[in-house]
Structure formats: structure tokens, C-alpha cells
Design a protein around this motif. Structure first.
Motif, PDB file in Angstrom:
ATOM      1  N   SER A  52       0.805  -1.221   0.000  1.00  0.00           N
ATOM      2  CA  SER A  52       0.000   0.000   0.000  1.00  0.00           C
ATOM      3  C   SER A  52       0.836   1.268   0.000  1.00  0.00           C
ATOM      4  O   SER A  52       0.302   2.372  -0.087  1.00  0.00           O
ATOM      5  N   ASP A  53       2.162   1.117   0.146  1.00  0.00           N
ATOM      6  CA  ASP A  53       3.044   2.293   0.150  1.00  0.00           C
ATOM      7  C   ASP A  53       4.367   1.888  -0.485  1.00  0.00           C
ATOM      8  O   ASP A  53       5.285   1.436   0.198  1.00  0.00           O
ATOM      9  N   VAL A  54       4.464   2.048  -1.797  1.00  0.00           N
ATOM     10  CA  VAL A  54       5.640   1.581  -2.521  1.00  0.00           C
ATOM     11  C   VAL A  54       6.827   2.520  -2.378  1.00  0.00           C
ATOM     12  O   VAL A  54       7.884   2.272  -2.955  1.00  0.00           O
ATOM     13  N   MET A  55       6.681   3.595  -1.619  1.00  0.00           N
ATOM     14  CA  MET A  55       7.775   4.539  -1.417  1.00  0.00           C
ATOM     15  C   MET A  55       8.538   4.268  -0.116  1.00  0.00           C
ATOM     16  O   MET A  55       9.669   4.703   0.037  1.00  0.00           O
ATOM     17  N   THR A  56       7.905   3.572   0.812  1.00  0.00           N
ATOM     18  CA  THR A  56       8.504   3.385   2.139  1.00  0.00           C
ATOM     19  C   THR A  56       8.860   1.929   2.363  1.00  0.00           C
ATOM     20  O   THR A  56       7.963   1.076   2.459  1.00  0.00           O
ATOM     21  N   SER A  68      11.796   2.680  12.146  1.00  0.00           N
ATOM     22  CA  SER A  68      11.973   4.124  12.323  1.00  0.00           C
ATOM     23  C   SER A  68      12.037   4.831  10.970  1.00  0.00           C
ATOM     24  O   SER A  68      12.486   4.259   9.969  1.00  0.00           O
ATOM     25  N   SER A  69      11.594   6.081  10.950  1.00  0.00           N
ATOM     26  CA  SER A  69      11.633   6.853   9.704  1.00  0.00           C
ATOM     27  C   SER A  69      13.068   7.046   9.229  1.00  0.00           C
ATOM     28  O   SER A  69      13.332   7.107   8.027  1.00  0.00           O
ATOM     29  N   PHE A  82      14.138   5.785   5.546  1.00  0.00           N
ATOM     30  CA  PHE A  82      14.704   6.700   4.552  1.00  0.00           C
ATOM     31  C   PHE A  82      16.031   6.177   4.017  1.00  0.00           C
ATOM     32  O   PHE A  82      16.303   6.220   2.821  1.00  0.00           O
ATOM     33  N   ALA A  83      16.881   5.654   4.926  1.00  0.00           N
ATOM     34  CA  ALA A  83      18.215   5.204   4.519  1.00  0.00           C
ATOM     35  C   ALA A  83      18.145   4.108   3.472  1.00  0.00           C
ATOM     36  O   ALA A  83      18.996   4.039   2.571  1.00  0.00           O
ATOM     37  N   PHE A  84      17.130   3.237   3.563  1.00  0.00           N
ATOM     38  CA  PHE A  84      17.022   2.118   2.637  1.00  0.00           C
ATOM     39  C   PHE A  84      16.014   2.373   1.504  1.00  0.00           C
ATOM     40  O   PHE A  84      15.759   1.487   0.702  1.00  0.00           O
TER      41      PHE A  84
END
Length: 368
Positions: free
Chosen positions: A302-306, A322-323, A327-329
């Protein structure tokens, strides 16, 4: 990066204290919980907390006093002068003895000698910690020793020690002594003495070890040899306090872990404390490390960006909660499939006995 280090600061100290009861970490450690006291003193950098039944010399106690004082970061490991006839300037404790004697925390003997290898007694230790609290000879009229010992007991500095004035002290005694010092109120009545080391009290009057973590923690860094590690540390490695996978170890054992593989290292320059994590060492921490290549990065449908998980070439999946780690990956970060990295991760077990691995931090330096 600063935020990542600060966040891991709490994780690192939590790992060091993983063996303590959860309620102690939250707010309610018992004054008789020696393991908690031991680890608080280790985190503070006051003394080496291994070999707790070993006797303590006067020279070693002088070093402890300095490490518990405002002079901890200004006293050099090397001295340019000799203050006592039996303490040459190249003695490893010379600068600490000089500072302790100059501030009248400790005294020498007739003939201009210090007797550095003689074991320290409780009455000598009482003089030292009372001096750190601001008490001087003028505060004790008549029987100086008797007056000091009365004040020592009145301030509960003898809590959990159980020794007479002339008895010599072990490391265990000194751990209790300096823990009591951290909780004590200075002569000027301003807070607790431990505030100079970043200590805070819990609601039941004990030292809160988690409050001692701050953004002065450096890392993570991966080391594969003792020589590289010792060259990189901003303090004398002989004075370091070492933890591997949450367990206190002496320098030689730390060195053996390092020379037989690799360690992921965090360190606090002010406290001269090192937290390291190894795949090859036992310990009481729920933090672990793994080195290898990223084989997959998984996303929620449902969230292909995260990204939600990564898989390493050991076949295990590691959650990204964690955010910062997400973000790092992600496609915006710097890590991708095929990269070789070292993960620091925590483990937890659900009600069905299934283990879950969660990424806490990482090192992406190519050091292998």
C-alpha cells in the motif's frame, strides 16, 4: 547523523543495562541492586568495573577521584613533574596523584612519599569524596578523622559498604562509594553531586542511567584491529571502560574480540566509555550485529515509497520501523541491494516464540 547518534545513545545505554529489571530502567531501581550501581559507574567513566573483588590502591583511588571530578577532562595521562619521591613523573598515575594532592583530596606521608601501591582505606576514601562535595578541614574541628567519618555516615556515603574506617577497599566497595557520591548533596546544597556528570535521580531517589546518555556519544564505527581502534580513540585506551554486547569486559578481552574479528563501536569521549557489539561474543544485551550484503528491500503493497524490511545474505529479514532507517534504505537513501553493510539490530520474541529483528543503526563503510 547527529539525530541518529542521539537516538542510538539511548539504545546503547539500554543495551548495557539489559540485565537490570525493567522497572529499574523505568524509574525504580533498588539501592541494593549492585549490578545497576556497577553499570551506572561504568557508564560514568569513573573506574574500570571489571574484577570487582580486587583491592584498590591509593594511586588507583586518586585516579577515580579525578575521574569523578570537574578535572576529568583536563588531567593528562602524562605528568611533567614529580610531586612525591615515590611517584616519578613517568608513573601512569602521576598526574592523577598530583591533582588529588593539590586539591587536598588525598595526602601524602612523612618523608615526602605517597605510597601509591598501598591499599586505600575507608577513612582515606571518605576524605576524598567529602572533599569532592566541598568539605574542607575547616568543617571538622577537634577530631578530624572522627568528624569526617560522622559526616560520611550522615550523608549515607557508606551505604552498602559495611567497612570500618581502617579497612581497605575493593573495587566493589568503590562502586558503591561513588554511586553514593553521585546521589549525595554537595555542601552548598545545590542539587546532587552527580549533576556534573549528567546524572539525574528517578522518583525514588536512585540514579537514572538512561539520563546519562547524550549527544556526545560517537559512532557507529567498525574496527577490525586493536591498533586502528587505539589510534582513533580521543582518550587513553588504558583508561577506557569497555562493554561488549552489554557486558563489562576488561581491555584485554575487548582486544581479543577485536583482533579475532570485528566490532561495531560507539564511544563517549568524556566518560571514556566504549560500547561494542560483536557476532562472536556472548552478553546480556538484546542488541546484535551482522555483516553481509543486502539481498532484498521489501515495500508495503500500500506504500511503494517506504521500505518496511530488508533481507541480508544470511537469509534473515530485518524490520525498518523508524523513519530514519526507512529513509536510509529507500530510493532516496544511499543503500541499495548488493551493498555490503553492518547492521545493528534488536531482537524480540512474540507470544508464539517467533523472533523479530529490527534495525537500530548501520555502518556502510567498506572496511573488510
Amino acid at each position: 547523523m547527529k539525530e541518529r547518534i542521539l537516538a542510538f545513545s539511548l539504545a546503547a545505554v539500554s543495551a548495557v543495562l539489559a540485565a537490570a529489571p525493567a522497572e529499574a530502567l523505568a524509574a525504580s531501581s533498588s539501592s541494593t541492586d549492585f549490578e545497576l550501581r556497577r553499570k551506572v559507574i561504568g557508564i560514568s567513566g569513573i573506574m574500570d568495573i571489571t574484577g570487582v573483588y580486587q583491592p584498590v590502591t591509593r594511586a588507583q583511588f586518586a585516579q577515580m577521584l579525578v575521574n569523578a571530578s570537574q578535572y576529568r577532562n583536563t588531567t593528562s595521562d602524562r605528568s611533567t613533574v614529580s610531586v612525591f619521591a615515590d611517584v616519578p613523573k613517568d608513573n601512569m598515575y602521576a598526574s592523577y596523584i598530583r591533582t588529588a594532592a593539590t586539591n587536598e583530596w588525598m595526602t601524602g606521608y612523612l618523608g615526602g612519599v605517597f605510597r601509591p601501591d598501598q591499599y586505600v582505606t575507608l577513612q582515606e576514601a571518605a576524605r576524598g569524596v567529602l572533599a569532592l562535595l566541598g568539605y574542607t578541614s575547616e568543617d571538622f574541628t577537634g577530631d578530624q578523622m572522627g568528624g569526617r567519618m560522622s559526616m560520611f555516615e550522615y550523608l549515607d556515603l557508606n551505604d552498602e559498604i559495611g567497612k570500618n574506617a581502617s579497612d581497605t577497599l575493593t573495587k566493589e566497595d568503590c562502586i558503591n562509594l561513588f554511586y553514593n557520591l553521585l546521589k549525595a548533596e554537595p555542601k552548598d546544597g545545590n542539587g546532587i553531586y552527580g549533576a556534573i556528570l549528567g546524572c539525574e535521580l528517578t522518583s525514588d531517589g536512585e540514579i537514572n542511567p538512561l539520563a546519562m546518555a547524550d549527544n556526545s556519544l560517537k559512532g557507529p564505527e567498525v574496527y577490525t584491529s586493536w591498533s586502528r581502534f587505539s589510534e582513533s580513540m580521543p582518550f587513553g585506551v588504558n583508561d577506557g571502560n569497555y562493554f561488549v554486547n552489554g557486558t563489562a569486559v576488561d581491555m584485554e578481552l575487548f582486544k581479543s574480540y577485536l583482533n579475532s574479528g570485528y566490532l561495531v563501536v560507539y564511544y563517549n569521549p568524556g566518560a571514556k566509555t566504549v560500547w561494542a557489539y560483536s557476532e562472536n561474543a556472548d552478553g546480556d544485551s538484546d542488541r546484535n550485529v551482522v555483516n553481509g550484503h543486502i539481498t532484498h528491500i521489501y515495500y508495503n503493497s500500500s506504500d511503494v515509497m517506504t521500505p518496511t524490511e530488508i533481507e541480508m545474505d544470511d537469509g534473515n529479514r530485518y524490520r525498518l520501523d523508524s523513519s530514519e532507517m526507512q529513509f536510509a534504505f529507500s530510493m532516496y537513501g544511499t543503500l541499495e541491494v548488493g551493498d555490503r553493510i553492518t547492521l545493528i539490530y534488536s531482537t524480540s520474541t512474540d507470544g508464539n516464540g517467533e523472533e523479530t529483528y529490527t534495525v537500530m543503526d548501520y555502518v556502510d563503510e567498506d572496511v573488510y
